[in-house]
Design a protein around this motif. Structure first.
Motif, PDB file in Angstrom:
ATOM      1  N   LEU A  23       6.475  -6.266  -4.034  1.00  0.00           N
ATOM      2  CA  LEU A  23       6.028  -5.880  -2.696  1.00  0.00           C
ATOM      3  C   LEU A  23       5.459  -4.462  -2.779  1.00  0.00           C
ATOM      4  CD1 LEU A  23       9.010  -7.175  -0.511  1.00  0.00           C
ATOM      5  CD2 LEU A  23       7.038  -8.431  -1.418  1.00  0.00           C
ATOM      6  N   VAL A  24       4.179  -4.349  -2.512  1.00  0.00           N
ATOM      7  CA  VAL A  24       3.489  -3.074  -2.684  1.00  0.00           C
ATOM      8  C   VAL A  24       3.458  -2.315  -1.354  1.00  0.00           C
ATOM      9  CG1 VAL A  24       1.332  -1.971  -3.375  1.00  0.00           C
ATOM     10  CG2 VAL A  24       2.096  -4.053  -4.532  1.00  0.00           C
ATOM     11  N   ARG A  25       4.104  -1.187  -1.336  1.00  0.00           N
ATOM     12  CA  ARG A  25       4.175  -0.315  -0.163  1.00  0.00           C
ATOM     13  C   ARG A  25       4.587  -1.047   1.110  1.00  0.00           C
ATOM     14  NH1 ARG A  25      -0.101   1.104  -3.157  1.00  0.00           N
ATOM     15  NH2 ARG A  25      -1.515  -0.179  -1.909  1.00  0.00           N
ATOM     16  N   PRO A  26       5.682  -1.806   1.043  1.00  0.00           N
ATOM     17  CA  PRO A  26       6.138  -2.484   2.266  1.00  0.00           C
ATOM     18  C   PRO A  26       6.589  -1.443   3.284  1.00  0.00           C
ATOM     19  CG  PRO A  26       7.824  -2.619   0.580  1.00  0.00           C
ATOM     20  CD  PRO A  26       6.599  -2.016  -0.083  1.00  0.00           C
ATOM     21  N   GLN A  27       6.402  -1.761   4.553  1.00  0.00           N
ATOM     22  CA  GLN A  27       6.714  -0.785   5.597  1.00  0.00           C
ATOM     23  C   GLN A  27       8.135  -0.949   6.108  1.00  0.00           C
ATOM     24  OE1 GLN A  27       3.283  -1.509   8.187  1.00  0.00           O
ATOM     25  NE2 GLN A  27       2.277   0.248   7.260  1.00  0.00           N
ATOM     26  N   LEU A  28       8.442  -2.096   6.691  1.00  0.00           N
ATOM     27  CA  LEU A  28       9.744  -2.285   7.323  1.00  0.00           C
ATOM     28  C   LEU A  28      10.764  -2.881   6.358  1.00  0.00           C
ATOM     29  CD1 LEU A  28       8.558  -3.729  10.752  1.00  0.00           C
ATOM     30  CD2 LEU A  28       9.504  -1.455  10.310  1.00  0.00           C
ATOM     31  N   ARG A  46      13.745 -12.063  -8.801  1.00  0.00           N
ATOM     32  CA  ARG A  46      13.269 -10.790  -9.366  1.00  0.00           C
ATOM     33  C   ARG A  46      12.343 -10.080  -8.387  1.00  0.00           C
ATOM     34  NH1 ARG A  46      10.117 -12.599 -14.033  1.00  0.00           N
ATOM     35  NH2 ARG A  46      10.049 -10.429 -14.648  1.00  0.00           N
ATOM     36  N   MET A  47      12.916  -9.196  -7.571  1.00  0.00           N
ATOM     37  CA  MET A  47      12.139  -8.440  -6.595  1.00  0.00           C
ATOM     38  C   MET A  47      11.840  -7.043  -7.123  1.00  0.00           C
ATOM     39  SD  MET A  47      13.234  -7.337  -2.709  1.00  0.00           S
ATOM     40  CE  MET A  47      12.479  -8.662  -1.768  1.00  0.00           C
ATOM     41  N   ARG A  48      10.590  -6.619  -6.917  1.00  0.00           N
ATOM     42  CA  ARG A  48      10.204  -5.248  -7.258  1.00  0.00           C
ATOM     43  C   ARG A  48       9.548  -4.617  -6.035  1.00  0.00           C
ATOM     44  NH1 ARG A  48       7.963  -5.606 -13.519  1.00  0.00           N
ATOM     45  NH2 ARG A  48       9.825  -6.634 -14.336  1.00  0.00           N
ATOM     46  N   LEU A  49       9.843  -3.360  -5.797  1.00  0.00           N
ATOM     47  CA  LEU A  49       9.303  -2.654  -4.642  1.00  0.00           C
ATOM     48  C   LEU A  49       8.500  -1.455  -5.120  1.00  0.00           C
ATOM     49  CD1 LEU A  49      12.572  -2.594  -2.501  1.00  0.00           C
ATOM     50  CD2 LEU A  49      10.709  -4.265  -2.377  1.00  0.00           C
ATOM     51  N   VAL A  50       7.288  -1.336  -4.614  1.00  0.00           N
ATOM     52  CA  VAL A  50       6.466  -0.172  -4.914  1.00  0.00           C
ATOM     53  C   VAL A  50       6.454   0.734  -3.684  1.00  0.00           C
ATOM     54  CG1 VAL A  50       4.164   0.653  -5.491  1.00  0.00           C
ATOM     55  CG2 VAL A  50       5.012  -1.474  -6.510  1.00  0.00           C
ATOM     56  N   ALA A  51       7.019   1.905  -3.821  1.00  0.00           N
ATOM     57  CA  ALA A  51       6.974   2.939  -2.773  1.00  0.00           C
ATOM     58  C   ALA A  51       7.264   2.397  -1.379  1.00  0.00           C
ATOM     59  CB  ALA A  51       5.606   3.633  -2.793  1.00  0.00           C
ATOM     60  N   PRO A  52       8.424   1.776  -1.178  1.00  0.00           N
ATOM     61  CA  PRO A  52       8.734   1.294   0.175  1.00  0.00           C
ATOM     62  C   PRO A  52       8.744   2.465   1.160  1.00  0.00           C
ATOM     63  CG  PRO A  52      10.682   1.223  -1.226  1.00  0.00           C
ATOM     64  CD  PRO A  52       9.532   1.535  -2.122  1.00  0.00           C
ATOM     65  N   ARG A  53       8.053   2.310   2.272  1.00  0.00           N
ATOM     66  CA  ARG A  53       7.802   3.431   3.176  1.00  0.00           C
ATOM     67  C   ARG A  53       9.089   4.109   3.647  1.00  0.00           C
ATOM     68  NH1 ARG A  53       5.553   2.169   9.015  1.00  0.00           N
ATOM     69  NH2 ARG A  53       7.766   1.616   9.213  1.00  0.00           N
ATOM     70  N   GLY A 131       0.721  -7.283  -0.609  1.00  0.00           N
ATOM     71  CA  GLY A 131       0.375  -6.010   0.003  1.00  0.00           C
ATOM     72  C   GLY A 131       1.244  -5.679   1.198  1.00  0.00           C
ATOM     73  N   ALA A 132       0.987  -4.517   1.773  1.00  0.00           N
ATOM     74  CA  ALA A 132       1.731  -4.066   2.940  1.00  0.00           C
ATOM     75  C   ALA A 132       1.442  -4.968   4.134  1.00  0.00           C
ATOM     76  CB  ALA A 132       1.357  -2.631   3.269  1.00  0.00           C
ATOM     77  N   GLU A 133       2.355  -4.936   5.094  1.00  0.00           N
ATOM     78  CA  GLU A 133       2.288  -5.834   6.237  1.00  0.00           C
ATOM     79  C   GLU A 133       0.919  -5.831   6.907  1.00  0.00           C
ATOM     80  OE1 GLU A 133       4.714  -3.759   5.558  1.00  0.00           O
ATOM     81  OE2 GLU A 133       6.674  -4.548   6.115  1.00  0.00           O
ATOM     82  N   ARG A 134       0.403  -4.651   7.158  1.00  0.00           N
ATOM     83  CA  ARG A 134      -0.805  -4.611   7.955  1.00  0.00           C
ATOM     84  C   ARG A 134      -2.065  -4.582   7.115  1.00  0.00           C
ATOM     85  NH1 ARG A 134       0.379  -1.509  13.359  1.00  0.00           N
ATOM     86  NH2 ARG A 134       2.293  -2.572  12.752  1.00  0.00           N
ATOM     87  N   SER A 135      -2.015  -3.819   6.054  1.00  0.00           N
ATOM     88  CA  SER A 135      -3.259  -3.520   5.353  1.00  0.00           C
ATOM     89  C   SER A 135      -3.498  -4.372   4.108  1.00  0.00           C
ATOM     90  CB  SER A 135      -3.261  -2.048   4.958  1.00  0.00           C
ATOM     91  OG  SER A 135      -2.048  -1.727   4.291  1.00  0.00           O
TER      92      SER A 135
END
Lengths: 270, 270
Positions: A23-28, A46-53, A131-135
């Protein structure tokens, strides 16, 4: 609901076996939790998070995971998408719009079929970017991918949230995996190199191109680098082939201006 | 998200065409809204509600519909499941557990394949029952169905919410309905260059590698050339990208030994 939540078993069939979900830059944080729930429904862990907001770990994720705690607890966090895929050999990027890049594009179903043919060792080096939720994903993220995944739903109303997108992609993985698990065959003879090794090649190439004044005018450098990286990503080069590419760059540039001697080319692949 | 919300078009492909989605005794209006969103993503518009707990219409449904207002506005409300299916000719019931009934059972994918073979007039008389969030369908509801639909996900963690179950069933309908959707594999917008153009690049590259003494020892040249060509073939480079590759080779080698000046790199692709 179709199936009710049951107490999570000690282990699940195929746990840790399928592709990594990045998940790339997830917000919530709630959406991260919902994505974890969707993942475990499909046997993905296997979850990976990139820069969670909102930082990680985040307590708001847990209620939405509906019991998929083990996915959240094992989630790995990275600063950049590059770092998150550095140890992967085949990266998929989920995106709606056709990007102006030459990439292999598959549907979610085609994604499942693609993965179904890979042995466990290759699957472990596979990941899917969301990608992120909105973008959605940036072009810089998509460039890192070998293959684009689209979900061909109603073109007049396409509004999947993050967890739903994860669910559909995970569902296709689960369907394809269960159908073909018994007769998976070998996938090629030589495995693609890890993305981290590819990154080292890019740096080598770009350093030499900088020295040669290739990027001209300078304001075009970013786009040019992106296109070149996109092109080489498509090679899915093996470690041995990356050695050859390094050798080519070194040979072509090494004697430039009477500088370094040409490095001997590595042995041929295989 | 994979696809972004777009302004709802005046009509959608297949609108009013697919099966009715029957939510039996749904509890939270938010879940009805989320189900409407899932439906319209899949091109489904015919929502039926059986005795929604919190009444109908309910303002809390609309925000969760994310723009699928038309589905909510056209939703029909019934007191009983019998009334909701009275005008249907084939009813599917979604349920996780095998019931103690002799019923035809299909997976969600089998459901899609089943519907794909039906003409429009028959589809209009088709519906799918979804149970309440916590308890699912009663046996009395399942009895009304001709066919049971299951979603064969992770048996150790099956926790789909109502909207997710609607999404997966709707997704399989949409995939089966759309002939182009199944597992089309396509490339991006820019076509690979002709092989003749690729050959010219190979000659350029190999000429410069020869000049740099890359192919060493000479008896390995044939195998090395083959491997390098194989690698670049896999890029399926476009004409514009081939221009970039020529530019790279020229730039890296051009100033070698104070020779030719670096050729200006071509513009970025596309």
């Amino acid at each position: 609901m179709i199936r009710r939540a049951e107490p999570a078993a000690a282990d699940t069939s195929g746990a840790g076996f399928g592709p990594a979900i990045v998940l790339v830059r997830p917000q919530l944080a709630q959406n991260i939790g919902a994505a974890a729930r969707a993942m475990l429904n499909c046997g993905l862990t296997r979850m990976r998070l990139v820069a969670p907001r909102d930082g990680w770990p985040n307590a708001e994720a847990w209620p939405m995971a509906a019991g998929a705690d083990r996915v959240l607890e094992a989630a790995a966090v990275f600063d950049t998408t590059e770092a998150a895929v550095a140890d992967l050999a085949h990266v998929f990027a989920t995106t709606a719009r056709p990007r102006d890049m030459v990439k292999r594009v598959v549907t979610a179903r085609g994604f499942g079929a693609d993965l179904a043919g890979r042995p466990a060792a290759a699957l472990a080096k596979t990941g899917v970017l969301f990608g992120a939720e909105r973008s959605g994903l940036d072009n810089a993220d998509v460039v890192l991918a070998d293959t684009v995944v689209t979900i061909p739903l109603n073109p007049a109303f396409s509004s999947l949230n993050l967890a739903q997108a994860v669910l559909l992609v995970g569902y296709e993985w689960a369907m394809a995996h269960s159908e073909t698990a018994a007769d998976a065959v070998a996938y090629g003879t030589s495995a693609p190199a890890e993305k981290g090794a590819l990154e080292l090649f890019f740096r080598h190439l770009e350093q030499e191109l900088d020295a040669a004044g290739f990027f001209h005018p300078p304001e075009k450098r970013t786009g040019m680098v992106r296109n070149i990286r996109n092109l080489f990503h498509r090679t899915a080069a093996s470690g041995s082939e990356l050695g050859t590419l390094h050798g080519i760059v070194t040979a072509l540039s090494g004697r430039r201006l009477g500088g370094r001697p040409a490095r001997r080319a590595p042995d041929t692949d295989g």
